[in-house]
Design a protein around this motif. Structure first.
Motif, PDB file in Angstrom:
ATOM      1  N   GLY A 380       8.052  -0.520  -8.590  1.00 28.88           N
ATOM      2  CA  GLY A 380       8.614   0.274  -9.675  1.00 28.88           C
ATOM      3  C   GLY A 380       7.731   1.400 -10.166  1.00 28.88           C
ATOM      4  O   GLY A 380       8.150   2.198 -11.011  1.00 28.88           O
ATOM      5  N   LYS A 381       6.514   1.491  -9.629  1.00 29.87           N
ATOM      6  CA  LYS A 381       5.607   2.560 -10.050  1.00 29.87           C
ATOM      7  C   LYS A 381       5.853   3.808  -9.195  1.00 29.87           C
ATOM      8  O   LYS A 381       5.802   3.725  -7.959  1.00 29.87           O
ATOM      9  CB  LYS A 381       4.145   2.118  -9.930  1.00 29.87           C
ATOM     10  CG  LYS A 381       3.753   1.074 -10.971  1.00 29.87           C
ATOM     11  CD  LYS A 381       2.270   0.780 -10.903  1.00 29.87           C
ATOM     12  CE  LYS A 381       1.876  -0.175 -12.018  1.00 29.87           C
ATOM     13  NZ  LYS A 381       2.019   0.425 -13.351  1.00 29.87           N
ATOM     14  N   PRO A 382       6.069   4.959  -9.818  1.00 29.09           N
ATOM     15  CA  PRO A 382       6.298   6.191  -9.037  1.00 29.09           C
ATOM     16  C   PRO A 382       5.088   6.572  -8.192  1.00 29.09           C
ATOM     17  O   PRO A 382       5.229   7.092  -7.084  1.00 29.09           O
ATOM     18  CB  PRO A 382       6.583   7.242 -10.126  1.00 29.09           C
ATOM     19  CG  PRO A 382       6.011   6.676 -11.382  1.00 29.09           C
ATOM     20  CD  PRO A 382       6.143   5.195 -11.268  1.00 29.09           C
ATOM     21  N   ILE A 383       3.895   6.314  -8.729  1.00 25.89           N
ATOM     22  CA  ILE A 383       2.659   6.534  -7.972  1.00 25.89           C
ATOM     23  C   ILE A 383       1.951   5.185  -7.882  1.00 25.89           C
ATOM     24  O   ILE A 383       1.565   4.618  -8.915  1.00 25.89           O
ATOM     25  CB  ILE A 383       1.746   7.574  -8.656  1.00 25.89           C
ATOM     26  CG1 ILE A 383       2.486   8.902  -8.803  1.00 25.89           C
ATOM     27  CG2 ILE A 383       0.463   7.750  -7.848  1.00 25.89           C
ATOM     28  CD1 ILE A 383       1.690   9.968  -9.537  1.00 25.89           C
ATOM     29  N   PRO A 384       1.778   4.640  -6.676  1.00 26.87           N
ATOM     30  CA  PRO A 384       1.220   3.284  -6.524  1.00 26.87           C
ATOM     31  C   PRO A 384      -0.289   3.214  -6.771  1.00 26.87           C
ATOM     32  O   PRO A 384      -1.075   2.958  -5.851  1.00 26.87           O
ATOM     33  CB  PRO A 384       1.574   2.932  -5.078  1.00 26.87           C
ATOM     34  CG  PRO A 384       1.606   4.246  -4.382  1.00 26.87           C
ATOM     35  CD  PRO A 384       2.127   5.231  -5.371  1.00 26.87           C
ATOM     36  N   ILE A 385      -0.698   3.432  -8.011  1.00 28.97           N
ATOM     37  CA  ILE A 385      -2.117   3.356  -8.373  1.00 28.97           C
ATOM     38  C   ILE A 385      -2.252   2.541  -9.661  1.00 28.97           C
ATOM     39  O   ILE A 385      -1.572   2.806 -10.647  1.00 28.97           O
ATOM     40  CB  ILE A 385      -2.734   4.757  -8.583  1.00 28.97           C
ATOM     41  CG1 ILE A 385      -2.646   5.587  -7.295  1.00 28.97           C
ATOM     42  CG2 ILE A 385      -4.200   4.633  -9.013  1.00 28.97           C
ATOM     43  CD1 ILE A 385      -3.206   6.984  -7.428  1.00 28.97           C
ATOM     44  N   ILE A 386      -3.126   1.532  -9.635  1.00 30.74           N
ATOM     45  CA  ILE A 386      -3.426   0.706 -10.799  1.00 30.74           C
ATOM     46  C   ILE A 386      -4.938   0.607 -10.942  1.00 30.74           C
ATOM     47  O   ILE A 386      -5.631   0.172 -10.006  1.00 30.74           O
ATOM     48  CB  ILE A 386      -2.833  -0.714 -10.661  1.00 30.74           C
ATOM     49  CG1 ILE A 386      -1.308  -0.655 -10.520  1.00 30.74           C
ATOM     50  CG2 ILE A 386      -3.216  -1.582 -11.861  1.00 30.74           C
ATOM     51  CD1 ILE A 386      -0.683  -2.007 -10.235  1.00 30.74           C
ATOM     52  N   GLU A 387      -5.459   1.013 -12.093  1.00 35.09           N
ATOM     53  CA  GLU A 387      -6.899   0.932 -12.356  1.00 35.09           C
ATOM     54  C   GLU A 387      -7.721   1.604 -11.257  1.00 35.09           C
ATOM     55  O   GLU A 387      -8.782   1.128 -10.873  1.00 35.09           O
ATOM     56  CB  GLU A 387      -7.330  -0.542 -12.491  1.00 35.09           C
ATOM     57  CG  GLU A 387      -6.653  -1.309 -13.602  1.00 35.09           C
ATOM     58  CD  GLU A 387      -7.199  -0.958 -14.985  1.00 35.09           C
ATOM     59  OE1 GLU A 387      -8.118  -0.127 -15.068  1.00 35.09           O
ATOM     60  OE2 GLU A 387      -6.695  -1.521 -15.969  1.00 35.09           O
ATOM     61  N   GLY A 388      -7.205   2.712 -10.739  1.00 35.99           N
ATOM     62  CA  GLY A 388      -7.920   3.437  -9.690  1.00 35.99           C
ATOM     63  C   GLY A 388      -7.794   2.812  -8.314  1.00 35.99           C
ATOM     64  O   GLY A 388      -8.450   3.244  -7.366  1.00 35.99           O
ATOM     65  N   ILE A 389      -6.945   1.792  -8.176  1.00 38.18           N
ATOM     66  CA  ILE A 389      -6.753   1.092  -6.903  1.00 38.18           C
ATOM     67  C   ILE A 389      -5.333   1.380  -6.418  1.00 38.18           C
ATOM     68  O   ILE A 389      -4.365   1.069  -7.112  1.00 38.18           O
ATOM     69  CB  ILE A 389      -6.959  -0.426  -7.065  1.00 38.18           C
ATOM     70  CG1 ILE A 389      -8.331  -0.708  -7.676  1.00 38.18           C
ATOM     71  CG2 ILE A 389      -6.809  -1.135  -5.724  1.00 38.18           C
ATOM     72  CD1 ILE A 389      -8.472  -2.111  -8.223  1.00 38.18           C
ATOM     73  N   SER A 390      -5.210   1.954  -5.262  1.00 40.41           N
ATOM     74  CA  SER A 390      -3.897   2.381  -4.781  1.00 40.41           C
ATOM     75  C   SER A 390      -3.449   1.601  -3.549  1.00 40.41           C
ATOM     76  O   SER A 390      -4.265   1.131  -2.764  1.00 40.41           O
ATOM     77  CB  SER A 390      -3.918   3.880  -4.452  1.00 40.41           C
ATOM     78  OG  SER A 390      -4.903   4.161  -3.463  1.00 40.41           O
ATOM     79  N   ASP A 391      -2.142   1.473  -3.429  1.00 43.23           N
ATOM     80  CA  ASP A 391      -1.549   0.899  -2.222  1.00 43.23           C
ATOM     81  C   ASP A 391      -1.324   2.064  -1.258  1.00 43.23           C
ATOM     82  O   ASP A 391      -0.269   2.698  -1.240  1.00 43.23           O
ATOM     83  CB  ASP A 391      -0.234   0.197  -2.555  1.00 43.23           C
ATOM     84  CG  ASP A 391       0.205  -0.752  -1.455  1.00 43.23           C
ATOM     85  OD1 ASP A 391      -0.330  -0.641  -0.341  1.00 43.23           O
ATOM     86  OD2 ASP A 391       1.080  -1.592  -1.708  1.00 43.23           O
ATOM     87  N   GLU A 392      -2.351   2.346  -0.461  1.00 45.67           N
ATOM     88  CA  GLU A 392      -2.406   3.574   0.333  1.00 45.67           C
ATOM     89  C   GLU A 392      -1.247   3.723   1.314  1.00 45.67           C
ATOM     90  O   GLU A 392      -0.817   4.844   1.593  1.00 45.67           O
ATOM     91  CB  GLU A 392      -3.732   3.637   1.100  1.00 45.67           C
ATOM     92  CG  GLU A 392      -4.965   3.728   0.213  1.00 45.67           C
ATOM     93  CD  GLU A 392      -5.233   5.134  -0.271  1.00 45.67           C
ATOM     94  OE1 GLU A 392      -5.648   5.976   0.545  1.00 45.67           O
ATOM     95  OE2 GLU A 392      -5.034   5.387  -1.461  1.00 45.67           O
ATOM     96  N   SER A 393      -0.753   2.626   1.837  1.00 42.50           N
ATOM     97  CA  SER A 393       0.332   2.729   2.823  1.00 42.50           C
ATOM     98  C   SER A 393       1.597   3.293   2.214  1.00 42.50           C
ATOM     99  O   SER A 393       2.461   3.813   2.928  1.00 42.50           O
ATOM    100  CB  SER A 393       0.620   1.354   3.438  1.00 42.50           C
ATOM    101  OG  SER A 393       1.101   0.458   2.446  1.00 42.50           O
ATOM    102  N   GLU A 394       1.719   3.191   0.877  1.00 45.67           N
ATOM    103  CA  GLU A 394       2.874   3.756   0.194  1.00 45.67           C
ATOM    104  C   GLU A 394       2.681   5.243  -0.103  1.00 45.67           C
ATOM    105  O   GLU A 394       3.629   5.928  -0.497  1.00 45.67           O
ATOM    106  CB  GLU A 394       3.133   2.994  -1.115  1.00 45.67           C
ATOM    107  CG  GLU A 394       3.560   1.546  -0.921  1.00 45.67           C
ATOM    108  CD  GLU A 394       4.884   1.446  -0.178  1.00 45.67           C
ATOM    109  OE1 GLU A 394       5.791   2.237  -0.492  1.00 45.67           O
ATOM    110  OE2 GLU A 394       5.001   0.584   0.714  1.00 45.67           O
TER     111      GLU A 394
END
Length: 528
Positions: A380-394
């Motif tokens: 549900g996050k438009p940009i897959p980044i949480i606390e500077g940690i991203s789900d890079e494959s997305e």
């Protein structure tokens, strides 16, 4: 019919395992992607094959990679003029599939009862991010395979020859990533304790222990030590430039715990480990009995040695990840020990329920279901980044990367002819690789530049994105374009280049008349 029942049962079980194996490998292929960081290793590999040495820029010897063995493997497609991205994906999937096979045969060997359920194999098969990091262009899949395969060999070793093979694979893990030393030291410790236990019945126990130790260290002496020596001389530094760029000498536990809990709250199945461990302690009230004998002739002692080998490795590695602050890529640093988690779950289940086929089966189903029902913190996050940690494959979608590749290849001749020098940031290493820019500096961390990498760190932030190059330094290095200019008033004095079809803009730091004239003739560039 009863005569054929056991045969049919085995065929049926093998068929299920084959289907799950196929599903996992196909899923990994469908999820294939390439991380921007992979293009740093690819550029090193390309320069090496072209005769410039293992360098990022032809004029500088800087160790801006942390995956030597993987980078060397990436020279193969450049040498044979194959698609390097496709090659890295296929190679990664091969190592992922090999890890699955190792886990399967591990279970086959450690389970001595009539029922056979490959628990670790099943768990890892359905682990989503292990499938994702089967590719990515990074060394994760190779590193994971080497750790799992080497530990499996050490666990089932019955002679010195097999121990040497195990330590040879661990030496390759150290050549792949420097933090492989954590697993290597854990292997040395476990075998040393095992040697002490087995040497009690020897006529000359000290000689026996020293003999095993010296022989098993041969791969390290002839592979790792020479590599460390040569690369220290070549780069004039023992530690890679990335060690300084990512401030690995500093502790960043606050970010490390965020990284830890983000992964474990997603794959909460691993919270079963401490629960199972408590049950085992209660069941085996005299905990010291586990470590009295390490001869690998029965299941119980084999489990004991597995615990002895895996616990120091896992705990040491987790502490290392916590200390350095984890990574900016979600789950990447925990993938290498994820199969070890599943192995611990398997031997714990066997230890607790070894006389109950029903409970072993139900526990396996439970672990598999929990793995499949992972919690996705990025949903549900438009940009897959949480606390500077991203789900890079997305972020790095395959289609957009392929479209960008085509465009960058069309610029290559202009960049080479005009000797265009660039400063790039996150998600832009692909520009340096495909344009073959003669000189490129990574400016958010200093991965490819020793000066930026060693700048003092005033404030902690997102791992791998904490240092910005001073403007004066980029001007001294005669950089033409800054591809990722910071929001700094100092940059307002420079004109910009707008690229057709691209968001954002470049800053022109060096308005070389010849370069500007040639660039203005290209329809992709609009100079303002």
């Amino acid at each position: 019919m009863r005569i054929f029942n056991p045969v049919l049962k085995k065929v049926f079980l093998k068929g299920i395992v084959f289907c799950i194996f196929t599903y996992s490998v196909v899923s990994a292929y469908k999820l294939k992607w390439i991380s921007d960081d992979a293009f740093i290793s690819l550029r090193y590999a390309k320069n090496f094959v072209n005769g410039f040495g293992l360098v990022f820029n032809q004029s500088e010897k800087i160790e801006g990679y942390t995956n030597f063995l993987w980078t060397i493997l990436l020279t193969i497609p450049h040498y044979f003029q194959l698609d390097p991205v496709l090659f890295s994906e296929i190679l990664g999937i091969i190592f992922y599939a090999s890890t699955l096979l190792v886990l399967f045969f591990f279970s086959r060997k450690i389970q001595t009862n009539s029922i056979f359920i490959p628990i670790a194999f099943l768990g890892f098969s359905f682990h989503r991010h292990s499938q994702i990091f089967a590719t990515s262009g990074l060394e994760t899949s190779l590193f994971t395979f080497l750790i799992v395969f080497s530990f499996s060999i050490l666990i089932f070793s019955k002679n010195i020859s097999s121990l040497v093979v195990g330590f040879f694979l661990l030496a390759l893990a150290v050549l792949t990533r420097m933090d492989g030393m954590i697993f290597y030291i854990s292997g040395v410790f476990a075998i040393f304790v095992k040697s002490i236990s087995n040497a009690k019945n020897s006529k000359n126990p000290i000689f026996q222990i020293v003999k095993i130790f010296l022989i098993t260290q041969i791969p390290f002496l002839f592979l790792v030590i020479p590599y460390w020596t040569i690369k220290t001389i070549y780069y004039d530094s023992f530690f890679p430039n990335t060690y300084y760029a990512k401030s690995a000498n500093l502790s960043y536990f606050s970010q490390g715990f965020k990284y830890f809990f983000l992964y474990f709250n997603s794959y909460y199945v691993f919270y079963l480990l401490p629960i199972f461990f408590i049950f085992i302690i209660i069941k085996n009230r005299n905990f010291n009995l586990w470590f009295q004998n390490f001869k690998l002739n029965n299941l119980q002692n084999q489990n004991s040695f597995t615990y002895l080998l895996l616990f120091p490795a896992i705990l040491g590695y987790i502490f290392y990840v916590l200390k350095i602050g984890g990574d900016f890529m979600f789950s990447r640093f925990f993938i290498p020990i994820t199969p070890l988690f599943y192995i611990l779950l398997e031997i714990s289940i066997l230890n607790i329920f070894h006389n109950s086929r029903k409970w072993i089966f139900l526990s396996t189903i439970f672990i598999t279901v929990l793995t499949l029902l992972r919690f996705n913190p990025y949903k549900g996050k438009p940009i897959p980044i949480i606390e500077g940690i991203s789900d890079e494959s997305e972020i790095y979608k395959r289609k957009s990367v392929e479209e960008l590749t085509v465009k960058l290849k069309s610029w290559r001749e202009v960049f080479i002819k005009n000797q265009i020098r660039i400063a790039f940031g996150g998600s832009q290493a692909i520009f340096a690789y495909y344009t073959d820019s003669p000189f490129a500096i990574e400016v958010e961390t200093g991965l490819t530049d020793s000066y930026i990498a060693r700048l003092p760190l005033n404030k902690r932030g997102r791992i791998g994105h904490e240092k910005n190059s001073p403007l004066n330094y980029l001007l001294e290095r005669k950089i033409h374009f800054h591809l990722n200019p910071p929001e700094d008033p100092k940059y307002n004095q420079f004109r910009i280049v707008q690229i057709k079809g691209f968001p954002g803009f470049w800053k022109i730091l060096n308005e070389d008349e010849y370069v500007m004239r040639n660039l203005s003739t290209m329809e992709d560039f609009l100079i303002k």
